[in-house]
Design a protein around this motif. Sequence first.
Motif, mmCIF file in Angstrom:
data_model
loop_
_atom_site.group_PDB
_atom_site.id
_atom_site.type_symbol
_atom_site.label_atom_id
_atom_site.label_comp_id
_atom_site.label_asym_id
_atom_site.label_seq_id
_atom_site.Cartn_x
_atom_site.Cartn_y
_atom_site.Cartn_z
ATOM 1 N N GLY A 30 1.502 -26.803 -63.260
ATOM 2 C CA GLY A 30 1.756 -25.609 -62.457
ATOM 3 C C GLY A 30 2.698 -24.670 -63.156
ATOM 4 N N VAL A 31 3.123 -23.640 -62.461
ATOM 5 C CA VAL A 31 3.948 -22.597 -63.075
ATOM 6 C C VAL A 31 5.327 -23.110 -63.398
ATOM 7 C CG1 VAL A 31 4.980 -20.339 -62.686
ATOM 8 C CG2 VAL A 31 2.652 -20.794 -61.918
ATOM 9 N N ASN A 32 5.894 -23.918 -62.531
ATOM 10 C CA ASN A 32 7.262 -24.377 -62.699
ATOM 11 C C ASN A 32 7.368 -25.683 -63.465
ATOM 12 O OD1 ASN A 32 8.281 -22.206 -61.302
ATOM 13 N ND2 ASN A 32 7.986 -23.188 -59.313
ATOM 14 N N GLU A 47 0.930 -22.184 -75.044
ATOM 15 C CA GLU A 47 1.359 -20.877 -75.536
ATOM 16 C C GLU A 47 1.082 -19.763 -74.525
ATOM 17 O OE1 GLU A 47 -0.442 -20.173 -79.244
ATOM 18 O OE2 GLU A 47 0.505 -21.887 -80.279
ATOM 19 N N GLU A 48 0.039 -19.902 -73.731
ATOM 20 C CA GLU A 48 -0.271 -18.855 -72.741
ATOM 21 C C GLU A 48 0.837 -18.737 -71.714
ATOM 22 O OE1 GLU A 48 -4.011 -19.665 -70.995
ATOM 23 O OE2 GLU A 48 -5.153 -19.462 -72.873
ATOM 24 N N PHE A 49 1.369 -19.877 -71.278
ATOM 25 C CA PHE A 49 2.468 -19.821 -70.317
ATOM 26 C C PHE A 49 3.694 -19.149 -70.934
ATOM 27 C CE2 PHE A 49 6.292 -21.695 -68.475
ATOM 28 C CZ PHE A 49 6.106 -21.391 -67.129
ATOM 29 N N GLU A 50 3.990 -19.442 -72.231
ATOM 30 C CA GLU A 50 5.133 -18.821 -72.900
ATOM 31 C C GLU A 50 4.950 -17.308 -72.994
ATOM 32 O OE1 GLU A 50 7.929 -20.050 -73.911
ATOM 33 O OE2 GLU A 50 7.523 -22.153 -73.420
ATOM 34 N N GLU A 90 6.282 -11.903 -70.998
ATOM 35 C CA GLU A 90 5.859 -10.623 -70.430
ATOM 36 C C GLU A 90 6.549 -10.359 -69.090
ATOM 37 O OE1 GLU A 90 1.674 -10.968 -70.175
ATOM 38 O OE2 GLU A 90 1.313 -10.815 -72.335
ATOM 39 N N GLU A 91 6.741 -11.417 -68.302
ATOM 40 C CA GLU A 91 7.338 -11.226 -66.974
ATOM 41 C C GLU A 91 8.821 -10.914 -67.057
ATOM 42 O OE1 GLU A 91 6.519 -14.794 -64.921
ATOM 43 O OE2 GLU A 91 4.374 -14.379 -64.617
ATOM 44 N N ASN A 92 9.530 -11.493 -68.034
ATOM 45 C CA ASN A 92 10.986 -11.370 -68.066
ATOM 46 C C ASN A 92 11.492 -10.556 -69.247
ATOM 47 O OD1 ASN A 92 11.870 -13.513 -65.891
ATOM 48 N ND2 ASN A 92 10.253 -14.469 -67.106
ATOM 49 N N GLY A 93 10.651 -10.276 -70.245
ATOM 50 C CA GLY A 93 11.134 -9.581 -71.440
ATOM 51 C C GLY A 93 11.603 -8.174 -71.157
ATOM 52 N N PHE A 103 16.316 -22.908 -67.754
ATOM 53 C CA PHE A 103 17.453 -22.330 -68.481
ATOM 54 C C PHE A 103 17.127 -22.205 -69.962
ATOM 55 C CE2 PHE A 103 20.528 -24.314 -65.199
ATOM 56 C CZ PHE A 103 20.271 -23.269 -64.311
ATOM 57 N N ARG A 104 16.547 -23.233 -70.512
ATOM 58 C CA ARG A 104 16.254 -23.190 -71.939
ATOM 59 C C ARG A 104 15.263 -22.088 -72.263
ATOM 60 N NH1 ARG A 104 13.513 -28.373 -74.636
ATOM 61 N NH2 ARG A 104 11.785 -27.538 -73.419
ATOM 62 N N ARG A 105 14.258 -21.916 -71.411
ATOM 63 C CA ARG A 105 13.292 -20.839 -71.649
ATOM 64 C C ARG A 105 13.967 -19.479 -71.598
ATOM 65 N NH1 ARG A 105 9.662 -24.276 -68.773
ATOM 66 N NH2 ARG A 105 10.276 -23.352 -66.777
#
Length: 1120
Positions: free
Chosen positions: A42-44, A69-72, A77-80, A967-969
Amino acid sequence: MAKRRAVVVSDDEDPQSSQASKRAKTEDSDIQVQRTPEKKPGVNGKIKDDGNSSDEGEVDIRDAEEEGEEFEKRFEEENGDAIRQRLEARSQVVGGIAEHGIIECIEMTNFMCHPRLRFTFGPQINFIIGGKSAVLSAITIALGGKTISTGRGSGLKSFIREGQNKAEVTITLKNQGEEAYRPMDYGKSIVITRTFTRQGASSWSIKSKDGRKISDKRDELAAICDHMNIQVDNPLNVLTQGFASHPSDKYKFFLRGTQLSQLSEEYDLCLAHVNQARKVLHQKKQALPELRATIQGGHPREQRHKADELKKELAWAHVATKEHEMEAKFQEVAKAQQRLPKIQEKVEHAEAQFKLASDEVERLEGEFADLGNIDHLNQQAKELQDNIRVNKTSLNQFKNDEKEMSASMTGLNKAIQEYDVKIAEETRRMETHTLARREELNRRLEEAKQAVATAEQAHRAVCEEKRTKSTATDECKQKGMAAQNQMKQSQERIEECNTMINRCKERENNSLAPYGRDMKHILEQIKQMRWHGDTPIGPLGLHVRLKDQAWAALLRSQLGTLMSAFACTDPRDRPQLKRLFEQTKNHHINIIISERDEFDYSSGEPPAKVLTVLRALEISDPYVLRILINQSNIERTVLGRNRKAGDDTLIGLRSGVAWTADFMRVTRYSEGGGSSIKLNRLSPGDPRHMLFPANDNATELRDWQEKLRVAESTYQSASAECKQLMDLYNRITQECRTLDQRERTALENLRNLKATHSQLQDEANEEMPAGVTHLQTAKEEAEEEKKLILQQFEDLALRKAAINQTQKGLLTELNQVKEQIRTFETTRGQITAKVEEAVTNRLDAQNNRNHYAKKLEAEQRTVQDLEAVAETLQQEFTDWTARAREYCEPVENPRKVAVVQRQLESVQTALKERERRQGASVEEMTVEVNKAKADLDSAEHDLRTLAALNNTIKKSLVLRLDKWHEFRRHIALRCKLVFQYHLSNRGYYGKVLFDHVNQTLQLKVQTDDQAATQGRDKDPRSLSGGEKSFSTICLLLSLWDSIGCPLRCLDEFDVFMDAVNRRISMRMMIDTANASDKKQYILITPQEMGSVNVGHTVRVHRMSDPERGQGVLAFGNAST
């Protein structure tokens, strides 16, 4: 923590019911590291529930890198954009000044190479010019950091200035604002002083601003640092000159700096505790059925019946245990008995080897004795050499005679030719000479001839008298040499007597003197020392006495060495005993290694009427007796008065060896034949002469003194005779010298007269020619003499040929004799080596035989002991079985005694408890049962509650692990974007590549010139020094953006930068510092800052380098 997959197992689930969960668990925790690709993430990061799992089932999480890699990309894109907007907005904001947690000043005393150094820092940005790396080390040391993290030393002692005993570092921390640490106690500043000495002592002193001491505990310092969020051991807070270069080292640096690794370790510890709690709950849960069974209980009659059955089972359990013990012991006996034939075989083999080795020694000794001696060959070789030498002398004389004959022939031929000439001349001159003149010359010639004859007679008389005197001189010389030899022998005899007298006197005080130096001390040391085997015994001569003194000289020579020898039973004792002899300089003492084996030697002795060495000796110790038998065969060696007597005895015995009193070794062989060799006598003064004494010491001393008196008398007589002969020899020698002078005078007179005669003869030949008849007669005489010389030459040639032929035969015979001597020496050497090797083999075989014999004896005793124990066990088993049958019928397959005993005790305890409560009422018993059930229900409820709590903690920890990945992400994404942002200040493009699976961090940088040409990223290893340093600064600034410590320390960051990169980097660092809120920067650079514009927030400290190695450091301390 980079590759984590956690599996949480319900505490209520039976571990035996889920084999899958067992296979999934690790050894120390419930954390798993395996993938489940069949479930989609899932997402989380949680695995979506299929609807079949409950709250107490398994909950799985996976790392962000496992999401793909797609999730990364989607996460970036969501947070950059939000992160980039905050970066843009922050560049327009000026950060505030921290109210607490920053350094106001620092002072160092005798620290590293500085006797005294002080800095007062600004609240935001501080540049130290001059490369004072000691400042960062002092900050780390003062705030309690590890010395190894400074990169400057492995201990506090390495930071103390050379020549000083202690050092001190004082640091003042700002402590203001609402979040100040204990402001009522410390005030607006906290002064921390750390003192350490070369002896290893270290202490802290924590004071308030007004100098009042508040504490000296390290715990207080740790509390201050925790409150102010100062992480002195964090490599991002205080960064020295070294920096991670490998991608894996950069990744570890990233985790440590952002404190993610500390969180990971704490989560691991929490998971271990949760797992331990689950195990404890499971153990307690297993005890509930037993409690429930105790409460329910059976009827007392049933319990008594059960107790009776358990007693029967216990009885047969004891029988079964005894049977098992008996069978085990019988198996042990069987194994021990199986070892006996093998050991017996080894004993027989060792005995056979010993017999073979003994036979081999006897055979080789026989071969050695068969060799005999080569005295006749040596004598023959000497005679041949003398004959060859005489023949060589004769041949040399023949050569001289040939030369003389050749010269005579030449002279005669010449004389004959001259006679022919003179005859012709004489015929012509006869007519011109008168008779009167010829007569005068003849008279004078006759007178000269008479004078020559008289002189020759006088010369011969002198030579004859000289020969007479020479003969007398030789006789006198021979007599003098004989007298000198007698003097020398007497002198040696005197020295021998003196030596033996001194030894007799020494033996009065020390009876052990014949055996070696300081022998009494050696024996005392042997008694005190520890040995592997029996205590060594020796000297062997202490246990040997000679019965008949007629054999004393012979046995001293043959057994003297053995008399001073020592014997030990264990080869490991030999080196220790050898060192003891070497320390006392007793190098002549031999060490014999021999087991104590009192074997029967009677079979090797000859008939009782034959005198052997053993029968001539009286030996008090059986061990010494066997040693002498093994070493010298004294039980079979015969003694004889002379060689013939010994040989006759051996002929009667058909074979054997004999020693004779005339020092001969006689051998007879069983197959026929024999040999005899000469034995060596002891040299004068040999200490072995003191062995086997005939009388008491005083009598022997008087004998030697009497021998000394006789030897001295003989010496004096020989000395007087030698003196008389020396005087006579000198007188005759003087007369010979006088005769030599007379001989030379007579010879000179004869030579002069012959010269006068020859002169007159020549004159007569010239002036008064002889008659033709006289010359013809002389010619005929010369021709006759020539014929005689030719005849002599032929005889000489025949004699020379005969001698040459004889010489060839002699040389051939001499070579044959020498070859025989060489062959004998080679054969004797080979046999000697074989004998020594055979003796060594026999000793080894004897040791092996004794070893295996003892081993067999010990093993037989072991078997006997085991058989006795087995028989006892068998008897006990029979008795126990009979008693058990009397008690009850046999019980099939009884359990172990301990299990049955424990269950029986439990039943008996329950019965006793019931019997104790027999007097209670029904209501009271009902209340007691109800109370026990209530306690059981409460325990079950508590276990369920604690299991649920443990599952809840697990789920909470799973959520925290999920947040850790989150946090690491975020931190990694922020680091990437900030890194790109700082690179853009130089016109570069780059990115930070995080590989969380392999735990690596790599930088990819594209410079402005590459963007137009190559169009690809550049590995940092291919960057120039300035580009690499600039990219490293950009990475460091991006990581600083992720930590919350108020301190930022960096050492010599611009060492490899060019001017452009340095200016941009410093401008960028200053801007970042100005935008940082409540942060203090301490930056060290070895270069000037003239090209950098600084603002009011920047404070620059310019320092001169210390003069290392000097007693006093001169420097300027200036702050701007």
